[in-house]
Design a protein around this motif. Sequence first.
Motif, short mmCIF file in Angstrom:
data_model
loop_
_atom_site.label_atom_id
_atom_site.label_comp_id
_atom_site.label_asym_id
_atom_site.label_seq_id
_atom_site.Cartn_x
_atom_site.Cartn_y
_atom_site.Cartn_z
N ASN A 210 87.02 103.57 59.32
CA ASN A 210 87.59 102.35 59.90
C ASN A 210 86.76 101.12 59.53
OD1 ASN A 210 89.67 103.72 61.09
ND2 ASN A 210 88.94 103.49 63.20
N TYR A 211 85.45 101.25 59.64
CA TYR A 211 84.57 100.13 59.31
C TYR A 211 84.78 99.67 57.86
CZ TYR A 211 80.39 97.54 58.02
OH TYR A 211 79.54 96.58 57.52
N ALA A 212 84.78 100.61 56.94
CA ALA A 212 84.95 100.27 55.52
C ALA A 212 86.33 99.69 55.26
CB ALA A 212 84.72 101.51 54.66
N ASP A 213 87.35 100.26 55.89
CA ASP A 213 88.72 99.78 55.74
C ASP A 213 88.85 98.32 56.18
OD1 ASP A 213 90.89 100.94 54.56
OD2 ASP A 213 91.57 102.06 56.32
N ILE A 214 88.28 98.02 57.33
CA ILE A 214 88.36 96.66 57.87
C ILE A 214 87.61 95.67 56.98
CG2 ILE A 214 87.67 95.18 59.81
CD1 ILE A 214 88.07 97.68 61.62
N ALA A 215 86.42 96.04 56.56
CA ALA A 215 85.61 95.15 55.73
C ALA A 215 86.29 94.84 54.40
CB ALA A 215 84.23 95.75 55.49
N ALA A 216 86.89 95.85 53.79
CA ALA A 216 87.55 95.64 52.51
C ALA A 216 88.77 94.72 52.65
CB ALA A 216 87.97 96.98 51.92
N ALA A 217 89.57 94.97 53.68
CA ALA A 217 90.76 94.14 53.90
C ALA A 217 90.37 92.70 54.20
CB ALA A 217 91.60 94.72 55.04
N ARG A 218 89.35 92.52 55.01
CA ARG A 218 88.92 91.17 55.37
C ARG A 218 88.48 90.38 54.13
NH1 ARG A 218 84.81 87.78 56.89
NH2 ARG A 218 85.21 86.56 58.80
#
Length: 404
Positions: A307-315
Amino acid sequence: MTTTATPTTSGARDSESFDEAPFDEEAFQDLKAEITAWVEGPGEDYADEIEATGQVPDRLLPELRDRGYLSLAAPVELGGRGIPFSRYLELMEIVSRSHASIRMLVHVINGTWRAMVPFATPEQLEEVVKPSIAGTKLVAFTLTEATAGTGQDLRTTARLEGDTWYLNGEKHLITFGVKCDYWLIAARIEGSTEKDGFVAFLMPNSGLPGAEVIDDSDTMGIRGTDHAILRFTETPVPASALLGEQGDGLKVALGGFLLPSRVSVAMSAVGLAERAQQLAVEYANRRETFGKPLSSRQAIQFYLAENYADIAAARALVIEAAKAYEEGRADAGVLSSASKMVAVDMLARVTDKALQVHGGQGYWKRNKIERVYRDARAQRFEEGTNEIQKLVVGRAVVTGAVSY
């Protein structure tokens, strides 16, 4: 705090013509802290009340207005706070951690001015645009139809006779369409088959003959926000309501509002994903299984890491799309679609894992993740479905319109 306004599509009035002013970073950080405190405090109280009653309380809009949260991004000359688009999205990220109906008010009111300003007459600026930015009049963006909605396929028609237009057709899924003061509506000029055969109007929602407003607000998520079905039968619209010139309809709707709004929706997906992750972490640290915190389990840590990586990439992609729009780059439209496509898919994955971390508890309405999970689904179709975004991006890729 004042800055230059963001670029918009060309038209009768270009927001780039407004004077530039320095950006006050310290004041901006104070504003971020203020909004965060409001979201985590009064915002949560409002969220509980909205979910309990199914209604947005009447006092919410005035409070958001008085706090200046509805006029964050508009030019200072029009009554806004002049925050650059990419920095405004940092505020939208925070607001989006709150209830979806709160986010919707802030998102829409901070965006509709972009569609109106380049094309508005001086009278429309004073009567509609400035009051909209101030939060004293509500404008509903009115594009989607039951059998159309991507723009050029619109079936609602407008016919000019003398100094009056006559509108026929039906609009669906219109956010704030019931309670708004004005509809910002796009239609095809009757008999036209050309891309420039469209018009846009700022129509008052004031009982016009032949205009039927149907409350269609019973939704899965975004509880409390009103949505409408609008039906028009030979509805007379004065020529003074025309926004821009004949042929400007799609420029108003697609370039003026939808392009930056897609990026804003993408950032709202990031903010809501962050809230889901926060709830998942809090629950995993609190819940024990076999005498140990759930957060100590490797499977749960993997969920939270993904989740952390997913959010950071999208942001990161959303911020890049925002900067492309600010700079007027040729790839702004493609990045707008790409950012929304990536962010809403990310939100689906993150909220699903966050709900799974909660186990069966997450399925009950007494837990906030249940509401977050429902609200997240709406962003899959806001400002165009992902299928439409993929068409936009795919065509740009195969024609070489984008570079790496």
